[in-house]
Enzyme design. Structure first.
Site, mmCIF file in Angstrom:
data_model
loop_
_atom_site.group_PDB
_atom_site.id
_atom_site.type_symbol
_atom_site.label_atom_id
_atom_site.label_comp_id
_atom_site.label_asym_id
_atom_site.label_seq_id
_atom_site.Cartn_x
_atom_site.Cartn_y
_atom_site.Cartn_z
ATOM 1 N N LYS A 1 0.723 4.225 6.948
ATOM 2 C CA LYS A 1 0.006 5.063 5.986
ATOM 3 C C LYS A 1 0.509 6.498 6.092
ATOM 4 C CE LYS A 1 -2.785 1.546 5.122
ATOM 5 N NZ LYS A 1 -2.604 0.734 3.892
ATOM 6 N N SER B 1 0.792 -1.233 0.000
ATOM 7 C CA SER B 1 0.000 0.000 0.000
ATOM 8 C C SER B 1 0.823 1.282 0.000
ATOM 9 C CB SER B 1 -0.941 0.010 1.207
ATOM 10 O OG SER B 1 -0.213 0.136 2.414
#
Length: 284
Positions: A158, A89
């Site tokens: 993230k 990701s």
């Protein structure tokens, strides 16, 4: 009067003494006593030193290992901890299984994550699959993970896009995110994989804010393959089972800020906040 009469003195009288001789004798006596006292103190110090030096080697080894263990635990708890990238990701900057270092000093006290920071945080609730929460398997690796010397599992990595008070939308005519009305040029760090907008996981229909105090909106740099805030938000914000904080990350779950990629060696580099986030205005 004869000379004998002159020399004779009453019984009990003593001959006159020389003051200078008496002083020298006193000083000599005092010096001797002080010298003896200093020697005794020196001997006691030497005896204590000998006792300390007599600690067996195995005891010294255990003592040193104990000190090292305590220092490692303190460093992990308050300063730096090792993690690994659990998924794809965060490509292209961070690749799956990359080893990273997270520092915690920046978020001490009332300080919190800023827009653009890459952060590590605990799973807010079923964001990770079983394979991502497994962590180290060997006994040695588990022990090292406990003291912060080996990457642990059960965490996500993230980028912070919105903080408390921000309004985040997607997308403008160019498919860009906007924060507080400022469109972001994310070409320097977002993976360009042919996605048609900056929020494909929510079908390019992102409108969040103001973000509540104590929460963050986070996204992966690989926007088309990231189980981030947008992937966990309600598709229909008007739905009854859609709380306003769904998909957001509580700040108390944040472990720290990623500041370095340390493995593999040929990929090693420092991780900083992109300059585009410096131009975002404060929420109105």
């Amino acid at each position: 009067m004869t000379s004998d009469d002159r020399d004779a003195r009453p019984e009990g009288d003593s001959a006159p003494t020389d003051p200078s001789t008496t002083g020298e004798t006193s000083r000599s006596s005092l010096s001797t006593r002080l010298s003896g006292s200093a020697a005794r103190r020196r001997e006691r110090r030497e005896e204590k030193a000998k006792k300390r030096k007599q600690l067996p080697v195995w005891q010294e080894t255990i003592l040193l290992l104990g000190i090292a263990l305590v220092l490692a635990i303190v460093i992990k708890a308050f300063f730096v901890q090792a993690f690994y990238i659990p998924s794809q990701s965060m490509e292209p900057g961070l690749v799956k299984n990359d080893r990273i270092l997270v520092q915690k000093v920046s978020y001490w006290g009332d300080k919190g994550p800023e827009r653009g920071d890459v952060i590590v945080f605990k799973d807010p609730g079923n964001w990770l699959g079983p394979e991502d929460t497994q962590g180290p398997t060997s006994v040695l690796a588990k022990g090292l993970a406990k003291i912060g010397l080996y990457p642990t599992g059960g965490h996500l990595v993230k980028r912070v896009i919105g903080v408390a008070g921000d309004r985040v939308k997607c997308c403008d005519k160019k498919g860009r995110l906007s924060v507080n009305g400022y469109a972001l040029d994310e070409s320097d760090y977002v993976k360009q994989d042919g996605t048609r907008c900056a929020a494909p996981m929510i079908d390019c229909k992102l409108d969040v804010g103001p973000i509540p105090d104590g929460y963050l909106l986070v996204m992966g740099d690989n926007r088309g393959n990231s189980a981030d805030s947008t992937a966990h938000m309600c598709q229909d914000p008007e739905a009854e089972q859609c709380p306003p904080t769904r998909g957001l990350v509580p700040t108390d779950l944040v472990v720290g800020k990623v500041f370095a990629l340390v493995w593999p060696r040929d990929h090693m580099h420092r991780i900083t906040r992109p300059s585009v986030f410096e131009d975002i205005p404060d929420p109105k």
